[in-house]
Motif scaffolding. Structure first.
Motif, mmCIF file in Angstrom:
data_model
loop_
_atom_site.group_PDB
_atom_site.id
_atom_site.type_symbol
_atom_site.label_atom_id
_atom_site.label_comp_id
_atom_site.label_asym_id
_atom_site.label_seq_id
_atom_site.Cartn_x
_atom_site.Cartn_y
_atom_site.Cartn_z
ATOM 1 N N ASP A 1 0.627 -1.157 0.001
ATOM 2 C CA ASP A 1 0.060 -0.035 0.006
ATOM 3 C C ASP A 1 0.908 1.179 0.094
ATOM 4 O OD1 ASP A 1 -2.405 -1.433 -0.126
ATOM 5 O OD2 ASP A 1 -2.703 -1.387 2.164
ATOM 6 N N ALA A 2 2.082 1.228 0.395
ATOM 7 C CA ALA A 2 3.118 2.428 0.281
ATOM 8 C C ALA A 2 3.244 2.731 -1.362
ATOM 9 C CB ALA A 2 4.321 2.123 1.044
ATOM 10 N N PHE A 3 3.406 4.042 -1.371
ATOM 11 C CA PHE A 3 3.351 4.595 -2.553
ATOM 12 C C PHE A 3 4.239 5.958 -2.667
ATOM 13 C CE2 PHE A 3 -0.652 6.387 -1.383
ATOM 14 C CZ PHE A 3 -0.544 7.734 -1.767
ATOM 15 N N GLU A 4 4.685 6.172 -4.010
ATOM 16 C CA GLU A 4 5.209 7.485 -4.140
ATOM 17 C C GLU A 4 4.614 7.957 -5.559
ATOM 18 O OE1 GLU A 4 9.342 6.166 -6.569
ATOM 19 O OE2 GLU A 4 9.328 6.280 -4.583
ATOM 20 N N ILE A 5 4.492 9.394 -5.806
ATOM 21 C CA ILE A 5 3.890 10.000 -7.017
ATOM 22 C C ILE A 5 5.008 10.255 -8.003
ATOM 23 C CG2 ILE A 5 2.578 12.005 -7.648
ATOM 24 C CD1 ILE A 5 1.270 9.935 -5.824
ATOM 25 N N ARG A 6 4.796 9.869 -9.038
ATOM 26 C CA ARG A 6 5.754 10.102 -10.036
ATOM 27 C C ARG A 6 5.039 10.985 -11.400
ATOM 28 N NH1 ARG A 6 9.181 4.412 -11.854
ATOM 29 N NH2 ARG A 6 10.386 4.246 -9.718
ATOM 30 N N VAL A 7 5.584 11.997 -11.484
ATOM 31 C CA VAL A 7 5.185 12.977 -12.486
ATOM 32 C C VAL A 7 6.136 12.768 -13.736
ATOM 33 C CG1 VAL A 7 4.774 15.522 -13.097
ATOM 34 C CG2 VAL A 7 4.383 14.400 -10.626
ATOM 35 N N GLU A 8 5.449 12.401 -14.819
ATOM 36 C CA GLU A 8 6.418 11.987 -15.927
ATOM 37 C C GLU A 8 6.024 12.938 -17.284
ATOM 38 O OE1 GLU A 8 6.089 7.648 -16.686
ATOM 39 O OE2 GLU A 8 7.367 7.464 -15.078
ATOM 40 N N TYR A 9 5.172 12.559 -18.046
ATOM 41 C CA TYR A 9 4.695 13.310 -19.308
ATOM 42 C C TYR A 9 4.082 14.577 -19.113
ATOM 43 C CZ TYR A 9 2.323 14.596 -23.659
ATOM 44 O OH TYR A 9 2.000 15.414 -24.622
ATOM 45 N N GLN A 10 4.748 15.553 -19.670
ATOM 46 C CA GLN A 10 4.263 17.115 -19.527
ATOM 47 C C GLN A 10 4.189 17.513 -21.072
ATOM 48 O OE1 GLN A 10 6.121 19.624 -16.501
ATOM 49 N NE2 GLN A 10 7.483 18.180 -16.436
ATOM 50 N N ALA A 11 2.922 18.201 -21.321
ATOM 51 C CA ALA A 11 2.691 19.282 -22.542
ATOM 52 C C ALA A 11 2.082 20.491 -21.886
ATOM 53 C CB ALA A 11 2.052 18.379 -23.257
ATOM 54 N N VAL A 12 2.771 21.585 -21.823
ATOM 55 C CA VAL A 12 2.192 22.765 -20.817
ATOM 56 C C VAL A 12 2.786 23.869 -21.616
ATOM 57 C CG1 VAL A 12 2.170 23.784 -18.763
ATOM 58 C CG2 VAL A 12 2.336 21.099 -18.770
ATOM 59 N N PRO A 13 1.857 24.956 -21.755
ATOM 60 C CA PRO A 13 2.467 26.078 -22.228
ATOM 61 C C PRO A 13 3.203 26.990 -21.093
ATOM 62 C CG PRO A 13 0.064 26.240 -21.877
ATOM 63 C CD PRO A 13 0.503 24.911 -21.532
ATOM 64 N N GLN A 14 3.528 28.167 -21.553
ATOM 65 C CA GLN A 14 4.164 28.896 -20.444
ATOM 66 C C GLN A 14 2.991 29.423 -19.667
ATOM 67 O OE1 GLN A 14 6.041 30.859 -18.400
ATOM 68 N NE2 GLN A 14 7.454 30.785 -20.104
ATOM 69 N N ILE A 15 3.270 29.575 -18.298
ATOM 70 C CA ILE A 15 2.315 29.884 -17.211
ATOM 71 C C ILE A 15 2.757 31.145 -16.572
ATOM 72 C CG2 ILE A 15 1.657 27.449 -16.977
ATOM 73 C CD1 ILE A 15 3.256 27.422 -14.399
ATOM 74 N N ALA A 16 3.987 31.548 -16.621
ATOM 75 C CA ALA A 16 4.363 32.845 -15.820
ATOM 76 C C ALA A 16 3.179 33.923 -16.227
ATOM 77 C CB ALA A 16 5.734 33.413 -16.359
ATOM 78 N N GLY A 17 2.943 34.758 -15.110
ATOM 79 C CA GLY A 17 2.034 35.568 -15.410
ATOM 80 C C GLY A 17 0.487 35.513 -15.812
ATOM 81 N N LYS A 18 0.090 34.112 -15.863
ATOM 82 C CA LYS A 18 -1.205 33.914 -16.296
ATOM 83 C C LYS A 18 -1.943 33.073 -14.946
ATOM 84 C CE LYS A 18 0.713 32.987 -20.799
ATOM 85 N NZ LYS A 18 0.941 32.010 -21.975
ATOM 86 N N ASN A 19 -3.384 32.888 -15.206
ATOM 87 C CA ASN A 19 -4.095 32.333 -14.209
ATOM 88 C C ASN A 19 -3.834 30.694 -14.538
ATOM 89 O OD1 ASN A 19 -4.611 35.021 -13.646
ATOM 90 N ND2 ASN A 19 -6.751 34.448 -13.128
ATOM 91 N N LEU A 20 -3.439 29.935 -13.561
ATOM 92 C CA LEU A 20 -3.397 28.523 -13.765
ATOM 93 C C LEU A 20 -4.493 27.791 -13.056
ATOM 94 C CD1 LEU A 20 -1.649 25.939 -14.565
ATOM 95 C CD2 LEU A 20 -0.336 26.190 -12.340
#
Length: 217
Positions: A113-132
């Motif tokens: 039941d123990a787990f860790e979170i893995r973040v892999e694939y990303q397709a994200v535009p520029q977020i600086a100065g925008k509302n995320l």
């Protein structure tokens, strides 16, 4: 963190929430996806009240009408795969928004039941100065949202951060309050009772990704 609990006032939102939980209804995957999408539309409407607007003049066939329109630049970012129908609901209302997608999942290295979170694939535009707007239907432990949040901030600092979830556990809300900045907004369609020993939300609805798209390996 400012938290918005949307189901506290009766509305059609509660009708849709009941259908996605109902075992006699949710086995229709197309209907489940559509109900999640409709929940996203309701949540987008409620969230829109917290955005910034500018005055504009609209030319009609018979004259000029003064009104307002959204001034903020929005980026919708959903966590794959369960977040896709909810993402579509938000996109139906915020059709001028940019869009991002991130994969995050529970990895069980010891097959327990123990787990860790893995973040892999990303397709994200520029977020600086925008509302995320970070979108994920289920907020259980909160670890996935925090992991994705930290990964996204490597790309820049948003102007505002809104996190939208359909069903949340109190433990997940508390985890976000501990690990995310005070200026974040958390939008919760409904708050459930607790997490069980496997860190699943009770009463919850099951696995949102499986209900929407079929069982995974």
């Amino acid at each position: 963190m400012q938290i918005h609990y949307l189901s506290e006032a009766n509305s059609v939102l509660n009708h849709f929430l009941g259908q996605i939980r109902n075992v006699n209804v949710q086995n229709d995957s197309m209907r489940f996806r559509r109900n999640i999408e409709r929940i996203g539309e309701v949540m987008a409407y409620e969230l829109s009240k917290d955005l910034h607007y500018k005055n504009v003049e609209i030319q009609t066939p018979l004259g000029i009408k003064k009104t307002t329109e959204i001034e903020d630049r929005l980026v919708l970012c959903s966590i794959l795969r369960a977040g896709l129908p909810l993402h579509l609901g938000f996109l139906n209302y915020f059709d001028a928004a940019e869009n991002g997608f991130v994969s995050a999942y529970r990895h069980h290295p010891n097959n327990d039941d123990a787990f860790e979170i893995r973040v892999e694939y990303q397709a994200v535009p520029q977020i600086a100065g925008k509302n995320l707007l970070l979108i994920d239907p289920m907020l259980a432990t909160g670890q996935s949202v925090v992991a994705v949040f930290n990964k996204l901030l490597e790309k820049g600092q948003p102007k505002e951060i809104h996190i939208a979830v359909v069903i949340a556990a109190p433990e997940g809300v508390a985890y976000l309050q501990q690990h995310l900045p005070d200026y974040c907004h958390l939008w919760v369609a409904t708050l459930d009772e607790k997490l069980n020993e496997k860190n699943y939300i009770v009463p919850g609805l099951g696995d949102a990704g499986d209900l929407a798209y079929g069982n995974k390996l």
